[in-house]
Motif scaffolding. Structure first.
Motif, PDB file in Angstrom:
ATOM      1  N   PRO A 175       0.811  -1.223   0.000  1.00  0.00           N
ATOM      2  CA  PRO A 175       0.000   0.000   0.000  1.00  0.00           C
ATOM      3  C   PRO A 175       0.840   1.267   0.000  1.00  0.00           C
ATOM      4  O   PRO A 175       2.001   1.274   0.404  1.00  0.00           O
ATOM      5  N   GLU A 176       0.205   2.350  -0.442  1.00  0.00           N
ATOM      6  CA  GLU A 176       0.794   3.680  -0.308  1.00  0.00           C
ATOM      7  C   GLU A 176       0.455   4.270   1.055  1.00  0.00           C
ATOM      8  O   GLU A 176       1.197   5.099   1.573  1.00  0.00           O
ATOM      9  N   VAL A 177      -0.694   3.860   1.587  1.00  0.00           N
ATOM     10  CA  VAL A 177      -1.181   4.377   2.867  1.00  0.00           C
ATOM     11  C   VAL A 177      -1.538   3.212   3.771  1.00  0.00           C
ATOM     12  O   VAL A 177      -2.210   2.265   3.348  1.00  0.00           O
ATOM     13  N   LEU A 178      -1.089   3.289   5.031  1.00  0.00           N
ATOM     14  CA  LEU A 178      -1.442   2.293   6.038  1.00  0.00           C
ATOM     15  C   LEU A 178      -2.244   2.997   7.129  1.00  0.00           C
ATOM     16  O   LEU A 178      -1.751   3.922   7.778  1.00  0.00           O
ATOM     17  N   LEU A 179      -3.491   2.567   7.318  1.00  0.00           N
ATOM     18  CA  LEU A 179      -4.357   3.102   8.356  1.00  0.00           C
ATOM     19  C   LEU A 179      -4.459   2.066   9.467  1.00  0.00           C
ATOM     20  O   LEU A 179      -4.886   0.938   9.224  1.00  0.00           O
ATOM     21  N   ALA A 180      -4.054   2.442  10.670  1.00  0.00           N
ATOM     22  CA  ALA A 180      -4.015   1.495  11.791  1.00  0.00           C
ATOM     23  C   ALA A 180      -4.982   1.948  12.884  1.00  0.00           C
ATOM     24  O   ALA A 180      -4.856   3.056  13.406  1.00  0.00           O
ATOM     25  N   ASP A 181      -5.929   1.092  13.220  1.00  0.00           N
ATOM     26  CA  ASP A 181      -6.933   1.401  14.237  1.00  0.00           C
ATOM     27  C   ASP A 181      -6.532   0.760  15.558  1.00  0.00           C
ATOM     28  O   ASP A 181      -6.620  -0.457  15.714  1.00  0.00           O
ATOM     29  N   GLU A 182      -6.075   1.565  16.489  1.00  0.00           N
ATOM     30  CA  GLU A 182      -5.669   1.106  17.821  1.00  0.00           C
ATOM     31  C   GLU A 182      -4.696  -0.081  17.734  1.00  0.00           C
ATOM     32  O   GLU A 182      -4.921  -1.138  18.330  1.00  0.00           O
ATOM     33  N   PRO A 183      -3.594   0.056  16.998  1.00  0.00           N
ATOM     34  CA  PRO A 183      -2.691  -1.089  16.783  1.00  0.00           C
ATOM     35  C   PRO A 183      -1.972  -1.570  18.033  1.00  0.00           C
ATOM     36  O   PRO A 183      -1.449  -2.688  18.039  1.00  0.00           O
ATOM     37  N   THR A 184      -1.910  -0.750  19.079  1.00  0.00           N
ATOM     38  CA  THR A 184      -1.185  -1.151  20.288  1.00  0.00           C
ATOM     39  C   THR A 184      -2.104  -1.391  21.477  1.00  0.00           C
ATOM     40  O   THR A 184      -1.635  -1.625  22.591  1.00  0.00           O
ATOM     41  N   SER A 185      -3.403  -1.346  21.270  1.00  0.00           N
ATOM     42  CA  SER A 185      -4.322  -1.530  22.393  1.00  0.00           C
ATOM     43  C   SER A 185      -4.275  -2.972  22.892  1.00  0.00           C
ATOM     44  O   SER A 185      -4.012  -3.909  22.135  1.00  0.00           O
ATOM     45  N   ALA A 186      -4.520  -3.147  24.164  1.00  0.00           N
ATOM     46  CA  ALA A 186      -4.586  -4.470  24.808  1.00  0.00           C
ATOM     47  C   ALA A 186      -3.260  -5.227  24.753  1.00  0.00           C
ATOM     48  O   ALA A 186      -3.237  -6.452  24.899  1.00  0.00           O
ATOM     49  N   ASP A 188       0.837  -5.581  26.190  1.00  0.00           N
ATOM     50  CA  ASP A 188       1.702  -5.209  27.307  1.00  0.00           C
ATOM     51  C   ASP A 188       2.748  -4.220  26.805  1.00  0.00           C
ATOM     52  O   ASP A 188       2.926  -4.038  25.593  1.00  0.00           O
ATOM     53  N   PRO A 189       3.430  -3.513  27.715  1.00  0.00           N
ATOM     54  CA  PRO A 189       4.371  -2.461  27.300  1.00  0.00           C
ATOM     55  C   PRO A 189       5.428  -2.921  26.303  1.00  0.00           C
ATOM     56  O   PRO A 189       5.765  -2.197  25.356  1.00  0.00           O
ATOM     57  N   GLU A 190       5.958  -4.127  26.485  1.00  0.00           N
ATOM     58  CA  GLU A 190       6.996  -4.609  25.575  1.00  0.00           C
ATOM     59  C   GLU A 190       6.464  -4.786  24.159  1.00  0.00           C
ATOM     60  O   GLU A 190       7.091  -4.365  23.180  1.00  0.00           O
ATOM     61  N   ASN A 191       5.277  -5.413  24.027  1.00  0.00           N
ATOM     62  CA  ASN A 191       4.694  -5.613  22.707  1.00  0.00           C
ATOM     63  C   ASN A 191       4.208  -4.299  22.107  1.00  0.00           C
ATOM     64  O   ASN A 191       4.267  -4.101  20.888  1.00  0.00           O
ATOM     65  N   ARG A 192       3.722  -3.392  22.952  1.00  0.00           N
ATOM     66  CA  ARG A 192       3.292  -2.079  22.475  1.00  0.00           C
ATOM     67  C   ARG A 192       4.459  -1.340  21.825  1.00  0.00           C
ATOM     68  O   ARG A 192       4.333  -0.769  20.750  1.00  0.00           O
ATOM     69  N   SER A 194       7.174  -2.752  20.615  1.00  0.00           N
ATOM     70  CA  SER A 194       7.591  -3.506  19.439  1.00  0.00           C
ATOM     71  C   SER A 194       6.724  -3.164  18.231  1.00  0.00           C
ATOM     72  O   SER A 194       7.237  -2.973  17.114  1.00  0.00           O
ATOM     73  N   ILE A 195       5.405  -3.084  18.432  1.00  0.00           N
ATOM     74  CA  ILE A 195       4.496  -2.771  17.330  1.00  0.00           C
ATOM     75  C   ILE A 195       4.708  -1.347  16.843  1.00  0.00           C
ATOM     76  O   ILE A 195       4.727  -1.072  15.637  1.00  0.00           O
ATOM     77  N   PHE A 196       4.911  -0.417  17.766  1.00  0.00           N
ATOM     78  CA  PHE A 196       5.136   0.965  17.344  1.00  0.00           C
ATOM     79  C   PHE A 196       6.427   1.083  16.547  1.00  0.00           C
ATOM     80  O   PHE A 196       6.485   1.792  15.540  1.00  0.00           O
ATOM     81  N   ARG A 197       7.470   0.392  16.985  1.00  0.00           N
ATOM     82  CA  ARG A 197       8.742   0.408  16.248  1.00  0.00           C
ATOM     83  C   ARG A 197       8.543  -0.125  14.825  1.00  0.00           C
ATOM     84  O   ARG A 197       9.136   0.363  13.868  1.00  0.00           O
ATOM     85  N   LEU A 198       7.698  -1.138  14.701  1.00  0.00           N
ATOM     86  CA  LEU A 198       7.429  -1.709  13.387  1.00  0.00           C
ATOM     87  C   LEU A 198       6.717  -0.688  12.497  1.00  0.00           C
ATOM     88  O   LEU A 198       7.045  -0.549  11.315  1.00  0.00           O
ATOM     89  N   LEU A 199       5.771   0.059  13.065  1.00  0.00           N
ATOM     90  CA  LEU A 199       5.100   1.101  12.288  1.00  0.00           C
ATOM     91  C   LEU A 199       6.080   2.196  11.875  1.00  0.00           C
ATOM     92  O   LEU A 199       5.984   2.744  10.764  1.00  0.00           O
ATOM     93  N   GLN A 200       7.032   2.512  12.740  1.00  0.00           N
ATOM     94  CA  GLN A 200       8.070   3.482  12.386  1.00  0.00           C
ATOM     95  C   GLN A 200       8.893   2.981  11.195  1.00  0.00           C
ATOM     96  O   GLN A 200       9.244   3.766  10.301  1.00  0.00           O
ATOM     97  N   GLN A 201       9.190   1.692  11.178  1.00  0.00           N
ATOM     98  CA  GLN A 201       9.955   1.117  10.068  1.00  0.00           C
ATOM     99  C   GLN A 201       9.162   1.184   8.767  1.00  0.00           C
ATOM    100  O   GLN A 201       9.716   1.468   7.697  1.00  0.00           O
TER     101      GLN A 201
END
Length: 243
Positions: A175-186, A188-192, A194-201
């Motif tokens: 995609p050209e655009v990625l829309l993420a709806d609450e990607p880090t909800s529910a 734990d801090p470590e996985n939250r 990790s997921i945010f770092r992946l979105l940064q990449q």
């Protein structure tokens, strides 16, 4: 309470002359003309430029998920116009104007199929040969660090792993655009983290990312923050580069 209006004339973030996504005086009303009428968005004007990473934050019921559904062309605005690459859009609308992928808050999988087959399923309608589908799938699983889970079924994965698969499944359409709806909800801090770092990449690779969240600590790590309150944009600002 009055809210500031952000539009393509006076926005704090009037991007290039041809923004990728633009909303002009958009409102969304559910059950109009009935006793159940509810105005989820009120006179939203917003521009999102190509290559931005925007965090849209708000409490439950603020209108942020409604905004995401309009941006993804899943729902039309009741009033105003949504432009995608300067083309006015309506829903349901084929996404040929711009490749948009959505990571839903609750991603549905074929629970009895291996992870890699879940991901490859969306490529079958594109007449991509099986060997190429498998190659693209495993390349993305490697990108999100889940090659070892390719043959697992989704029910065998942790919450963080399922979210990584959801991101990979969205990216498989390139995609050209990625829309993420609450990607880090529910998570734990470590996985939250990790997921945010992946979105940064993903953003660093050139994809425009729009992230919906109720978590201000996550939203403030995007490149731009848009805060919604009671269906209005009440804040829109550039953020320092996140580490």
């Amino acid at each position: 309470m009055k809210y500031p209006v952000y539009n393509h004339h006076n926005s704090l973030h009037a991007t290039a002359s041809r923004p990728l996504m633009r909303l002009e005086h958009v409102s969304k009303i559910y059950s109009p003309g009935t006793a159940q009428q509810y105005r989820a968005l009120q006179d939203i004007s917003l521009e999102i430029g190509r290559g931005e990473f925007v965090g849209i934050v708000g409490t439950s019921g603020s209108g942020k998920s409604t905004l995401l559904r309009i941006l993804s062309c899943e729902e039309p605005p009741t009033e105003g116009t949504y432009y995608l690459k300067e083309r006015p859009m309506s829903a349901p609308q084929p996404r040929h104007t711009c490749k948009i992928a959505v990571i839903p808050q609750y991603c549905a999988f074929f629970e009895n199929l291996p992870v890699w087959e879940n991901m490859a399923a969306s490529l079958k309608t594109q007449h991509i040969p099986p060997a190429q589908r498998r190659k693209r799938t495993f390349a993305l699983l490697d990108r999100v660090g889940l090659t070892s889970c390719a043959e697992h079924t989704p029910r065998q994965l942790s919450g963080g792993q399922r979210q990584r698969v959801a991101i990979a499944q969205a990216l498989i359409q390139q995609p050209e655009v990625l829309l993420a709806d609450e990607p880090t909800s529910a998570l734990d801090p470590e996985n939250r983290e990790s997921i945010f770092r992946l979105l940064q990449q993903v953003h660093a690779a050139g994809v425009t990312v729009v992230m919906i969240t109720h978590d201000m600590s996550i939203a403030e790590r995007a490149c731009r923050l848009v805060r919604i309150q009671q269906g209005h944009i009440c804040e829109d600002r550039t953020l320092p580069v996140s580490a």
